[in-house]
Motif scaffolding. Structure first.
Motif, PDB file in Angstrom:
ATOM      1  N   ARG A  36      54.115  26.457  43.096  1.00 49.37           N
ATOM      2  CA  ARG A  36      53.489  27.581  43.777  1.00 49.37           C
ATOM      3  C   ARG A  36      53.753  27.472  45.272  1.00 49.37           C
ATOM      4  NH1 ARG A  36      51.912  31.683  40.337  1.00 49.37           N
ATOM      5  NH2 ARG A  36      50.753  30.869  38.588  1.00 49.37           N
ATOM      6  N   HIS A  37      54.038  28.592  45.900  1.00 50.34           N
ATOM      7  CA  HIS A  37      54.278  28.638  47.330  1.00 50.34           C
ATOM      8  C   HIS A  37      53.350  29.668  47.956  1.00 50.34           C
ATOM      9  CE1 HIS A  37      57.842  26.161  46.727  1.00 50.34           C
ATOM     10  NE2 HIS A  37      58.199  26.984  45.760  1.00 50.34           N
ATOM     11  N   GLY A  38      53.411  29.764  49.280  1.00 48.34           N
ATOM     12  CA  GLY A  38      52.575  30.714  49.987  1.00 48.34           C
ATOM     13  C   GLY A  38      52.944  32.148  49.645  1.00 48.34           C
ATOM     14  N   ILE A  39      51.946  33.011  49.667  1.00 46.88           N
ATOM     15  CA  ILE A  39      52.158  34.434  49.417  1.00 46.88           C
ATOM     16  C   ILE A  39      52.403  35.141  50.742  1.00 46.88           C
ATOM     17  CG2 ILE A  39      51.071  36.572  48.615  1.00 46.88           C
ATOM     18  CD1 ILE A  39      51.846  34.740  46.350  1.00 46.88           C
ATOM     19  N   GLN A  40      53.452  35.933  50.797  1.00 45.65           N
ATOM     20  CA  GLN A  40      53.729  36.776  51.954  1.00 45.65           C
ATOM     21  C   GLN A  40      53.460  38.224  51.590  1.00 45.65           C
ATOM     22  OE1 GLN A  40      57.620  36.386  53.653  1.00 45.65           O
ATOM     23  NE2 GLN A  40      57.090  34.546  54.818  1.00 45.65           N
ATOM     24  N   ILE A  41      52.760  38.917  52.483  1.00 42.91           N
ATOM     25  CA  ILE A  41      52.544  40.358  52.340  1.00 42.91           C
ATOM     26  C   ILE A  41      53.503  41.050  53.290  1.00 42.91           C
ATOM     27  CG2 ILE A  41      50.871  42.230  52.406  1.00 42.91           C
ATOM     28  CD1 ILE A  41      50.233  40.024  50.359  1.00 42.91           C
ATOM     29  N   ARG A  42      54.344  41.905  52.741  1.00 38.43           N
ATOM     30  CA  ARG A  42      55.379  42.558  53.529  1.00 38.43           C
ATOM     31  C   ARG A  42      55.306  44.076  53.374  1.00 38.43           C
ATOM     32  NH1 ARG A  42      59.908  39.732  55.106  1.00 38.43           N
ATOM     33  NH2 ARG A  42      59.742  37.469  54.834  1.00 38.43           N
ATOM     34  N   ARG A  43      55.487  44.764  54.475  1.00 38.44           N
ATOM     35  CA  ARG A  43      55.599  46.218  54.415  1.00 38.44           C
ATOM     36  C   ARG A  43      57.049  46.578  54.143  1.00 38.44           C
ATOM     37  NH1 ARG A  43      54.815  50.586  59.228  1.00 38.44           N
ATOM     38  NH2 ARG A  43      55.222  52.436  57.949  1.00 38.44           N
ATOM     39  N   ILE A  44      57.256  47.332  53.087  1.00 42.69           N
ATOM     40  CA  ILE A  44      58.600  47.714  52.660  1.00 42.69           C
ATOM     41  C   ILE A  44      59.037  48.978  53.391  1.00 42.69           C
ATOM     42  CG2 ILE A  44      59.972  48.519  50.699  1.00 42.69           C
ATOM     43  CD1 ILE A  44      58.453  46.715  48.909  1.00 42.69           C
ATOM     44  N   GLU A 102      56.315  35.686  46.825  1.00 40.24           N
ATOM     45  CA  GLU A 102      56.012  34.266  46.906  1.00 40.24           C
ATOM     46  C   GLU A 102      57.200  33.487  47.434  1.00 40.24           C
ATOM     47  OE1 GLU A 102      54.457  30.640  43.980  1.00 40.24           O
ATOM     48  OE2 GLU A 102      54.342  32.731  43.334  1.00 40.24           O
ATOM     49  N   GLY A 103      56.925  32.635  48.408  1.00 40.62           N
ATOM     50  CA  GLY A 103      57.943  31.692  48.852  1.00 40.62           C
ATOM     51  C   GLY A 103      59.021  32.281  49.727  1.00 40.62           C
ATOM     52  N   ALA A 105      61.224  35.611  51.818  1.00 35.61           N
ATOM     53  CA  ALA A 105      61.726  36.972  51.686  1.00 35.61           C
ATOM     54  C   ALA A 105      62.390  37.249  50.344  1.00 35.61           C
ATOM     55  CB  ALA A 105      62.723  37.265  52.810  1.00 35.61           C
ATOM     56  N   HIS A 106      62.837  36.215  49.648  1.00 32.75           N
ATOM     57  CA  HIS A 106      63.553  36.425  48.403  1.00 32.75           C
ATOM     58  C   HIS A 106      62.775  35.884  47.197  1.00 32.75           C
ATOM     59  CE1 HIS A 106      66.974  37.702  50.803  1.00 32.75           C
ATOM     60  NE2 HIS A 106      66.888  36.583  51.495  1.00 32.75           N
ATOM     61  N   GLY A 107      61.510  35.590  47.377  1.00 34.01           N
ATOM     62  CA  GLY A 107      60.702  35.092  46.279  1.00 34.01           C
ATOM     63  C   GLY A 107      60.327  36.194  45.309  1.00 34.01           C
ATOM     64  N   PRO A 108      59.777  35.826  44.157  1.00 35.90           N
ATOM     65  CA  PRO A 108      59.388  36.841  43.173  1.00 35.90           C
ATOM     66  C   PRO A 108      58.291  37.756  43.701  1.00 35.90           C
ATOM     67  CG  PRO A 108      58.543  34.675  42.568  1.00 35.90           C
ATOM     68  CD  PRO A 108      59.478  34.460  43.709  1.00 35.90           C
ATOM     69  N   LEU A 109      58.349  39.006  43.285  1.00 35.89           N
ATOM     70  CA  LEU A 109      57.360  40.006  43.694  1.00 35.89           C
ATOM     71  C   LEU A 109      56.197  39.984  42.708  1.00 35.89           C
ATOM     72  CD1 LEU A 109      58.049  43.546  45.002  1.00 35.89           C
ATOM     73  CD2 LEU A 109      56.431  43.262  43.140  1.00 35.89           C
ATOM     74  N   HIS A 110      54.979  39.872  43.229  1.00 38.11           N
ATOM     75  CA  HIS A 110      53.793  39.749  42.381  1.00 38.11           C
ATOM     76  C   HIS A 110      52.838  40.942  42.472  1.00 38.11           C
ATOM     77  CE1 HIS A 110      55.124  35.824  41.462  1.00 38.11           C
ATOM     78  NE2 HIS A 110      54.589  35.178  42.476  1.00 38.11           N
ATOM     79  N   GLY A 111      52.966  41.778  43.491  1.00 35.98           N
ATOM     80  CA  GLY A 111      52.014  42.881  43.634  1.00 35.98           C
ATOM     81  C   GLY A 111      52.477  43.885  44.671  1.00 35.98           C
ATOM     82  N   ALA A 112      51.810  45.038  44.690  1.00 33.43           N
ATOM     83  CA  ALA A 112      52.140  46.086  45.647  1.00 33.43           C
ATOM     84  C   ALA A 112      50.953  47.021  45.809  1.00 33.43           C
ATOM     85  CB  ALA A 112      53.380  46.880  45.198  1.00 33.43           C
ATOM     86  N   VAL A 113      50.926  47.733  46.922  1.00 39.24           N
ATOM     87  CA  VAL A 113      49.897  48.743  47.171  1.00 39.24           C
ATOM     88  C   VAL A 113      50.462  49.766  48.153  1.00 39.24           C
ATOM     89  CG1 VAL A 113      48.815  47.553  49.146  1.00 39.24           C
ATOM     90  CG2 VAL A 113      47.439  49.084  47.710  1.00 39.24           C
ATOM     91  N   GLN A 114      49.945  50.991  48.082  1.00 38.11           N
ATOM     92  CA  GLN A 114      50.432  52.061  48.947  1.00 38.11           C
ATOM     93  C   GLN A 114      49.280  52.681  49.730  1.00 38.11           C
ATOM     94  OE1 GLN A 114      53.062  54.896  46.764  1.00 38.11           O
ATOM     95  NE2 GLN A 114      52.954  53.379  45.118  1.00 38.11           N
ATOM     96  N   LEU A 115      49.626  53.246  50.881  1.00 40.76           N
ATOM     97  CA  LEU A 115      48.679  53.993  51.704  1.00 40.76           C
ATOM     98  C   LEU A 115      49.277  55.348  52.042  1.00 40.76           C
ATOM     99  CD1 LEU A 115      46.076  54.212  53.447  1.00 40.76           C
ATOM    100  CD2 LEU A 115      47.400  53.205  55.332  1.00 40.76           C
ATOM    101  N   LYS A 116      48.572  56.400  51.672  1.00 41.90           N
ATOM    102  CA  LYS A 116      48.975  57.763  52.024  1.00 41.90           C
ATOM    103  C   LYS A 116      48.049  58.267  53.120  1.00 41.90           C
ATOM    104  CE  LYS A 116      49.358  62.461  50.170  1.00 41.90           C
ATOM    105  NZ  LYS A 116      49.143  63.320  48.969  1.00 41.90           N
ATOM    106  N   LEU A 117      48.615  58.682  54.244  1.00 36.94           N
ATOM    107  CA  LEU A 117      47.836  59.177  55.364  1.00 36.94           C
ATOM    108  C   LEU A 117      47.591  60.669  55.198  1.00 36.94           C
ATOM    109  CD1 LEU A 117      49.605  57.340  58.322  1.00 36.94           C
ATOM    110  CD2 LEU A 117      47.678  56.572  56.930  1.00 36.94           C
TER     111      LEU A 117
END
Length: 211
Positions: A36-44, A102-103, A105-117
């Motif tokens: 297990r590695h650290g989780i990064q939250i990234r805006r796509i 995880e881990g 910029a190229h780690g596996p993707l585990h989740g996502a969320v969207q914001l509509k303004l």
């Protein structure tokens, strides 16, 4: 992509198995316990097309776990990719997408969320489609995604957020734990298999204004 480095609670968790026991378990079950590695939250951003296949997998998993109000299982990969292409086409000033990987910029993707303004109510935004892969639930990934979204929304001057979640669901409980409050309930909001319907709770959260 804008990144938020967030350490996962599992990152420093010691293994319950010694090395010989872990190897024995892998040989017996065929399952290798991956680190297990650290989780990064990234805006796509709209040019980050390399994440489309993983996002399609995430959506299919969510639909098959009955966490989606807009799709019915089984969801084809074509339909999942078509949905995400539509999301990518909206990314910009009025629509944002975050992912949890995880881990690095190229780690596996585990989740996502969207914001509509909201276009004409500049104080408001709508949270859409918070998803965490069924294999990774219980690690606090949804909370981390929401923290990044709420922080960014507040910095953009959006101090009221709204969303909908299936009534009495695990996701609704998570949102309430994160400070979201129910405003109303919509009966028969979601479509399920066999023409069944599921009620949805309408929730809101007021964010602290940033100076």
């Amino acid at each position: 992509m804008q990144a938020f480095e967030i350490s996962s609670p599992a990152q420093n968790r010691p293994s319950a198995l010694s090395l010989p026991d872990a190897a024995s378990t892998a040989l017996r079950t065929g399952v290798v316990d991956r680190p297990r590695h650290g989780i990064q939250i990234r805006r796509i951003q709209a040019h980050d097309l390399q994440w489309l296949p993983a996002l399609a997998d995430l959506l299919i998993d969510s639909v098959h776990q009955s966490h989606s109000s807009d799709f019915l299982a089984p969801l084809s990969r074509y339909a999942a990719l078509e949905y995400w292409h539509g999301v990518y086409a909206k990314l910009g000033a009025g629509h944002a997408l975050w992912m949890a990987c995880e881990g690095g910029a190229h780690g596996p993707l585990h989740g996502a969320v969207q914001l509509k303004l909201a276009a004409h109510a500049h104080h408001r935004g709508e949270v859409q489609r918070l998803m965490v892969h069924s294999r990774e639930q219980g690690r606090g990934i949804g909370s981390q995604l929401m923290a990044a979204l709420e922080s960014t929304a507040a910095s953009w001057g959006r101090h009221l957020l709204v969303l909908d979640a299936p009534t009495d669901s695990a996701s609704a409980s998570v949102f309430r734990h994160l400070g979201w409050r129910p405003s109303s309930e919509a009966p028969g909001f979601s479509s399920l298999i066999n023409d069944a319907r599921r009620d949805a709770a309408m929730l809101y959260k007021r964010l602290r204004r940033q100076s």
